[in-house]
Design a protein around this motif. Structure first.
Motif, PDB file in Angstrom:
ATOM      1  N   VAL A  15      -7.454   8.620   3.905  1.00 17.34           N
ATOM      2  CA  VAL A  15      -8.673   7.422   3.843  1.00 17.34           C
ATOM      3  C   VAL A  15     -10.131   7.862   4.445  1.00 17.34           C
ATOM      4  O   VAL A  15     -10.820   8.340   3.594  1.00 17.34           O
ATOM      5  N   THR A  16      -9.958   9.022   5.161  1.00 16.64           N
ATOM      6  CA  THR A  16     -10.721   8.919   5.775  1.00 16.64           C
ATOM      7  C   THR A  16     -12.411  10.525   4.728  1.00 16.64           C
ATOM      8  O   THR A  16     -11.232  11.463   4.506  1.00 16.64           O
ATOM      9  N   ALA A  17     -13.416  10.463   4.739  1.00 15.18           N
ATOM     10  CA  ALA A  17     -14.446  11.133   4.325  1.00 15.18           C
ATOM     11  C   ALA A  17     -15.397  11.580   5.407  1.00 15.18           C
ATOM     12  O   ALA A  17     -15.979  10.245   5.100  1.00 15.18           O
ATOM     13  N   ARG A 120     -17.371   6.323   8.627  1.00 17.36           N
ATOM     14  CA  ARG A 120     -16.529   7.395   8.080  1.00 17.36           C
ATOM     15  C   ARG A 120     -15.177   6.708   8.987  1.00 17.36           C
ATOM     16  O   ARG A 120     -14.183   5.621   8.366  1.00 17.36           O
ATOM     17  N   ASP A 225     -15.376  10.047  -1.769  1.00 17.23           N
ATOM     18  CA  ASP A 225     -14.081   9.235  -1.247  1.00 17.23           C
ATOM     19  C   ASP A 225     -14.676   7.783  -2.023  1.00 17.23           C
ATOM     20  O   ASP A 225     -15.206   7.848  -2.956  1.00 17.23           O
ATOM     21  N   ASP A 227     -16.431   4.932  -0.281  1.00 14.20           N
ATOM     22  CA  ASP A 227     -16.550   3.752   0.460  1.00 14.20           C
ATOM     23  C   ASP A 227     -17.884   4.184   0.011  1.00 14.20           C
ATOM     24  O   ASP A 227     -18.781   5.303   0.009  1.00 14.20           O
ATOM     25  N   SER A 230     -20.563   5.407   2.841  1.00 12.84           N
ATOM     26  CA  SER A 230     -20.460   6.525   3.135  1.00 12.84           C
ATOM     27  C   SER A 230     -21.274   8.082   1.518  1.00 12.84           C
ATOM     28  O   SER A 230     -21.608   8.869   1.662  1.00 12.84           O
ATOM     29  N   LYS A 250     -14.576  -0.188   4.357  1.00  6.75           N
ATOM     30  CA  LYS A 250     -13.684   0.540   3.193  1.00  6.75           C
ATOM     31  C   LYS A 250     -13.513  -0.789   1.795  1.00  6.75           C
ATOM     32  O   LYS A 250     -13.554  -0.336   0.332  1.00  6.75           O
ATOM     33  N   ALA A 474      -7.243   6.003  -1.413  1.00  6.47           N
ATOM     34  CA  ALA A 474      -7.060   7.797  -1.787  1.00  6.47           C
ATOM     35  C   ALA A 474      -7.438   8.702  -2.877  1.00  6.47           C
ATOM     36  O   ALA A 474      -7.625   9.262  -2.983  1.00  6.47           O
ATOM     37  N   THR A 478     -10.093   6.188  -5.784  1.00  5.29           N
ATOM     38  CA  THR A 478     -11.347   7.238  -5.503  1.00  5.29           C
ATOM     39  C   THR A 478     -12.088   8.331  -6.624  1.00  5.29           C
ATOM     40  O   THR A 478     -12.790   8.236  -7.166  1.00  5.29           O
TER      41      THR A 478
END
Length: 523
Positions: A15-17, A120, A225, A227, A230, A250, A474, A478
């Protein structure tokens, strides 16, 4: 570490970006810090000189050409000041950051300090995985300068249950979220007015894309992403009747009345996705947006091949690559509906934390405190060796010295988004953008904090579901949020997958905890 901890760390990678975290440009200062702080660093106990304790500081990015030379100077200065600490900085490429950091944490690798990007992976996420050391005692004993130059309301955002688990980097006014940069030289060249609505922005961007002559097209480029913090789609939120609100972790919409909802099920999420869909279908978004890397997006800005940046970016030198006549006033800051309130979604954006397995938590805090002990210390860490990497320009300015053997860039530059402080930052007076400096590095007296700014969600009770929805989002959410897939066609199936992954259960747990948090705030 526990097996469940290791699995959770690995699953959360999906899930991170790495977006927005260092996108706020700096090279700046607000006012000079007091040099008397050097004595304060040592005031908490004069100890006999012994061999310095070596600590490892892990950060995202690429090691500068002259890193070793600069950190030799840093370590010499630490020794001269009697801090008793020697620092080794380890750089991890940005696109590999999550995977490698989480592996280091889960396997208990030996290191002492690491960077945190709140937009993030919030520090509370690391705390909930049992990965952070309580550094309250070390801050109390060795953090005099940290407490002096980081405002209490920001430092309080690094607490959980009254204890410190991170040191904020007070390098930016968080109420700057919601702005975007626009190139006024490009507006003039195309006989365009500054846009005041999202529709006007899209129309102007279409015209510029059609008429662009030099280099690559000025696409909207970013690492994909879903979010909004971000992605900087917060620029749209000021145009919605429901503003002010923010999106936390998120998945959770939170307004100033304390209402908590599933973010992807809100009308606001749909509007965001529809805006992004317009950018994509009109050819404004980079067609490779889903596989874009951070470095690719940054290169576009550095080359001056941009018209609008959803956030702040750019410098005079980059603009002049395709417009030699450009000036620092050719980058403007725009807020839609500027008369509305300015909201801080978080009290701090970036910071640093000590891993629970560190053998030297006190020394890690000593180093962070030493950076703010004097302007001299700060300049060395952030700008390198005076006369080789930069020159001072008055009290608050600096000018970088480019190295022909380093692609005509300075051989060293620190990262103020990682460890900067507005009390010490220097401006590149010739190159930096005045409007950006004002928005980013001056306190906004009209700003308010989100009521959820300091709320830390604990997913322990829904650990499996939380990991599952992160992975599913993700993959399924996305492409919709980036506008690559049409909302009306793709969202029903994506939402069904999210529900099956446990979205409702996670949202209910978040609502329960936030209600308790609010109740405790009044005590």
């Amino acid at each position: 570490m526990k097996k469940s901890f290791t699995l959770a760390l690995a699953a959360m990678l999906a899930v991170t970006a790495l977006a927005g975290c260092g996108s706020k440009n700096s090279g700046n200062t607000v006012n000079e810090g007091g040099k008397e702080g050097a004595a304060a660093t040592q005031s908490a106990g004069e100890e006999k000189k012994t061999e310095p304790v070596k600590i490892k500081y892990v950060v995202p990015g690429t090691e500068p050409k002259d890193y070793k030379e600069v950190f030799q100077k840093i370590n010499e200065k630490l020794a001269a000041d009697g801090v008793g600490v020697e620092v080794e900085k380890t750089y991890i490429p940005s696109d590999a950051w999550d995977q490698k950091l989480n592996l280091m944490l889960s396997t208990g690798e030996d290191f002492d300090l690491f960077h945190i990007m709140q937009d993030r992976t919030p520090f509370s996420s690391y705390y909930n995985r049992g990965a952070l050391a309580d550094i309250s005692g070390a801050i109390e004993q060795y953090g005099q300068n940290l407490k002096k130059y980081i405002p209490d309301d920001i430092f309080d955002g690094a607490k959980i249950d009254g204890k410190y688990y991170a040191v904020p980097s007070y390098w930016v006014e968080m109420a700057s979220e919601g702005e975007f940069n626009i190139r006024r030289d490009v507006l003039r060249a195309n006989n365009l007015e500054e846009p005041t609505t999202p529709d006007e922005l899209i129309s102007a961007w279409e015209t510029v894309m059609k008429n662009w002559k030099s280099g690559s097209k000025p696409y909207y480029s970013t690492k994909a992403d879903f979010d909004p913090v971000s992605l900087h789609t917060t620029i749209l939120h000021r145009t919605y009747d429901s503003f002010p609100f923010t999106v936390k972790d998120k998945f959770f919409y939170v307004n100033q009345n304390g209402d908590v909802k599933s973010w992807i099920e809100t009308e606001e999420f749909k509007k965001d996705a529809e805006f992004m869909r317009q950018l994509y279908t009109k050819g404004i978004t980079n067609p490779d947006i889903l596989v874009m890397k951070v470095e690719q997006a940054k290169a576009q800005t550095d080359n001056g091949e941009w018209f609008v940046n959803l956030g702040t970016a750019g410098s005079l030198s980059s603009l002049q690559k395709n417009n030699p006549e450009a000036t620092v006033d050719d980058i403007g800051v725009v807020f839609f509906n500027p008369e509305k309130e300015y909201l801080r979604p978080l009290t701090f954006k970036n910071g640093n934390a000590v891993p629970v397995n560190s053998k030297h938590p006190e020394e890690a805090v000593k180093f962070m405190d030493w950076m703010l002990a004097s302007q001299e210390n700060y300049d060395l860490v952030q700008y390198g060796i005076e006369g080789k990497h930069y020159t001072k320009d008055g009290d608050k300015g600096m000018k970088a010295i480019n190295d022909p053997d380093n692609n005509n860039k300075p051989g060293y530059k620190g990262s103020e988004s990682q460890s900067g402080n507005v009390g010490f930052m220097r401006f590149d007076l010739e190159n930096s953008i005045p409007e950006n400096n004002k928005v980013l590095f001056e306190a906004n007296p009209n700003a308010i904090n989100s009521i959820a700014a300091n709320f830390a969600f604990d997913p322990t009770n829904v650990r499996t579901e939380y990991t599952n929805i992160a992975s599913e989002a993700a993959a399924s959410i996305t492409p919709i949020y980036m506008g690559v897939q049409e909302y009306d066609k793709a969202f029903p199936a994506a939402l069904d997958k999210m529900k099956k992954a446990g979205l409702d259960k996670v949202v209910a747990e978040y609502q329960r905890q936030f209600k308790e948090y609010q109740a405790n705030q009044g005590k």
